[in-house]
Enzyme design. Structure first.
Site, PDB file in Angstrom:
ATOM      1  N   SER A   9       0.823  -1.198   0.062  1.00 39.63           N
ATOM      2  CA  SER A   9       0.041  -0.028  -0.011  1.00 39.63           C
ATOM      3  C   SER A   9       0.771   1.465  -0.077  1.00 39.63           C
ATOM      4  CB  SER A   9      -1.029   0.136   1.295  1.00 39.63           C
ATOM      5  OG  SER A   9      -1.969  -1.182   1.155  1.00 39.63           O
ATOM      6  N   ALA A  11       3.739   3.939  -1.281  1.00 39.70           N
ATOM      7  CA  ALA A  11       4.449   4.555  -2.454  1.00 39.70           C
ATOM      8  C   ALA A  11       5.263   3.546  -3.268  1.00 39.70           C
ATOM      9  CB  ALA A  11       5.207   5.834  -2.119  1.00 39.70           C
ATOM     10  N   VAL A  12       6.192   2.994  -2.728  1.00 39.74           N
ATOM     11  CA  VAL A  12       6.979   2.088  -3.505  1.00 39.74           C
ATOM     12  C   VAL A  12       6.387   0.857  -3.568  1.00 39.74           C
ATOM     13  CG1 VAL A  12       9.285   0.646  -3.209  1.00 39.74           C
ATOM     14  CG2 VAL A  12       9.254   2.896  -2.465  1.00 39.74           C
ATOM     15  N   ARG A  37      -3.183  -1.976   9.112  1.00 34.49           N
ATOM     16  CA  ARG A  37      -3.979  -0.736   8.630  1.00 34.49           C
ATOM     17  C   ARG A  37      -4.175  -1.172   7.004  1.00 34.49           C
ATOM     18  NH1 ARG A  37       0.717   1.470  10.883  1.00 34.49           N
ATOM     19  NH2 ARG A  37       1.415   1.860   8.844  1.00 34.49           N
ATOM     20  N   SER A  38      -3.584  -1.931   6.549  1.00 34.77           N
ATOM     21  CA  SER A  38      -3.843  -1.996   4.866  1.00 34.77           C
ATOM     22  C   SER A  38      -4.506  -3.168   4.563  1.00 34.77           C
ATOM     23  CB  SER A  38      -2.488  -1.736   4.142  1.00 34.77           C
ATOM     24  OG  SER A  38      -1.567  -2.509   4.436  1.00 34.77           O
ATOM     25  N   ARG A  98      21.748  -3.341   4.554  1.00 34.68           N
ATOM     26  CA  ARG A  98      22.748  -2.969   3.356  1.00 34.68           C
ATOM     27  C   ARG A  98      24.365  -3.355   3.849  1.00 34.68           C
ATOM     28  NH1 ARG A  98      19.497   2.528   2.166  1.00 34.68           N
ATOM     29  NH2 ARG A  98      17.605   1.497   1.187  1.00 34.68           N
ATOM     30  N   CYS A 128      18.420   5.590  -2.218  1.00 39.63           N
ATOM     31  CA  CYS A 128      18.024   5.905  -3.698  1.00 39.63           C
ATOM     32  C   CYS A 128      18.960   6.915  -4.039  1.00 39.63           C
ATOM     33  CB  CYS A 128      16.448   6.751  -3.535  1.00 39.63           C
ATOM     34  SG  CYS A 128      16.495   7.907  -2.009  1.00 39.63           S
ATOM     35  N   ARG A 234      16.321  18.168   1.996  1.00 39.64           N
ATOM     36  CA  ARG A 234      15.185  17.992   1.488  1.00 39.64           C
ATOM     37  C   ARG A 234      14.453  19.232   0.981  1.00 39.64           C
ATOM     38  NH1 ARG A 234      13.222  13.188   0.973  1.00 39.64           N
ATOM     39  NH2 ARG A 234      13.294  12.621   3.442  1.00 39.64           N
ATOM     40  N   HIS A 241      14.598  13.061  -7.191  1.00 43.36           N
ATOM     41  CA  HIS A 241      15.576  13.771  -6.267  1.00 43.36           C
ATOM     42  C   HIS A 241      16.755  14.178  -7.623  1.00 43.36           C
ATOM     43  CE1 HIS A 241      13.955  12.068  -3.018  1.00 43.36           C
ATOM     44  NE2 HIS A 241      15.031  11.047  -2.743  1.00 43.36           N
TER      45      HIS A 241
END
Length: 338
Positions: A9, A11-12, A37-38, A98, A128, A234, A241
């Site tokens: 749910s 954005a990615v 929630r989703s 990572r 990103c 930001r 970006h």
């Protein structure tokens, strides 16, 4: 081929659905997972609706070949063993794994083969800003070893997720209607009509975690001793970006040679005619796969230095697309059987 999306749910997660359909990814079955929630929401994929399942510690991942995971580091840490228990390849978009030595950190244009060695069944998707920078710098590294990199990033609201994008839009609405911003939840300060020189938490060195990611991840992806210093900011754009990148090579490079290398590089679109005001901007890169590069020039303060500007869609190449490209590579190599 059975594929799962964890964090469907967000954005990615939503971008995963779009990219898998656009690229006609070879899957036969799709399962979606999310939080309480989703859970229960439905999303369309290739003309069929799929319901989001509650992510739980059970056997739901049995038979899943690939899981694209974008639900935050805490969720990745908690559910990694559950996801990989039956041999699922977990491609994780969080920062959780990572820097683990037994987890490859992969940008397919640069170090795709690293994905074949994953003792824990996990492949990490880089940050990103790091992804977009190394895609642009990898062809230059082939001309001469890059010793140092200095970056100032200009990162859109999309980097903080769908709720952050909605908050930026809400702030502009509030300014237009009342002249004052009331909604400040996802960012430490008002973002509308502003820039915030902090992304992620501050470390003891006064570099943020985002800035340290660029230092550590660049070295791991490029298999390099390069030293990177970043200031991540930001800005009040909604999506895509941008980065201003200064780099020092072992030997001086001609700008024309750099431009030729960039023009021929996989995943790069060269947009560089500054005398005619042609250079890449985030409005143009939004919704596209490649990293757009321009304003290539010599550094006036360093004989072995050059400067470039880049922009790219943070949700696509900076997140979902890179993960899907990793999976496509594994399939081409026969590492995951269709």
């Amino acid at each position: 081929m059975k594929v799962a999306i964890v964090g469907a749910s967000g954005a990615v997660g939503q971008e995963f659905l779009r990219i898998l359909e656009q690229r006609n990814f070879p899957l036969d079955d799709l399962v979606l997972f999310g939080s309480s929630r989703s859970a229960g929401r439905e999303y369309a994929f290739k003309g069929k609706n799929y319901k989001v399942n509650l992510l739980q510690h059970n056997d739901d991942f049995k038979g899943v070949d690939i899981a694209f995971v974008s639900a935050g580091g805490g969720t990745s840490a908690e559910f990694a063993d559950t996801i990989t228990k039956y041999g699922t390849v977990m491609i994780d978009n969080s920062s959780q794994f990572r820097q683990c030595e037994d987890v490859p950190l992969v940008v397919p244009e640069i170090n795709a083969a690293d994905a074949l060695k994953r003792p824990r069944g996990i492949i990490a998707n880089p940050n990103c800003t790091t992804i977009m920078m190394v895609v642009a710098l990898a062809p230059i590294e082939k001309l001469s070893h890059i010793k140092k990199i200095h970056i100032s990033s200009y990162q859109s609201a999309s980097g903080a997720g769908a709720a952050a994008m909605a908050e930026l839009e809400q702030q502009y609405k509030e300014l237009l209607t009342t002249g004052k911003v009331k909604t400040i939840k996802k960012f430490p300060h008002q973002l509308a009509y502003n820039v915030i020189p902090q992304i992620d938490k501050m470390t003891d060195t006064d570099y943020t975690k985002e800035e340290m990611k660029m230092f550590n991840e660049t070295r791991k992806i490029m298999h390099s001793d390069v030293r990177t210093s970043a200031t991540c900011v930001r800005v009040s754009s909604l999506r895509s970006h941008s980065e201003s990148v200064w780099f020092e090579t072992e030997k001086p490079l001609a700008v024309d040679d750099i431009r030729k290398a960039l023009a021929a590089a996989e995943g790069v679109t060269l947009v560089d005619d500054p005398q005619n005001y042609v250079y890449p901007m985030p409005l143009e890169s939004a919704g596209h796969d490649n990293v757009y590069v321009g304003r290539v020039r010599k550094d006036l303060a360093d004989d072995n230095g050059c400067v470039l500007w880049l922009t790219g869609d943070q949700i696509r190449k900076g997140a979902a697309l890179n993960a899907v490209q990793i999976a496509e590579y594994l399939i081409r190599e026969g590492d995951i059987k269709r």
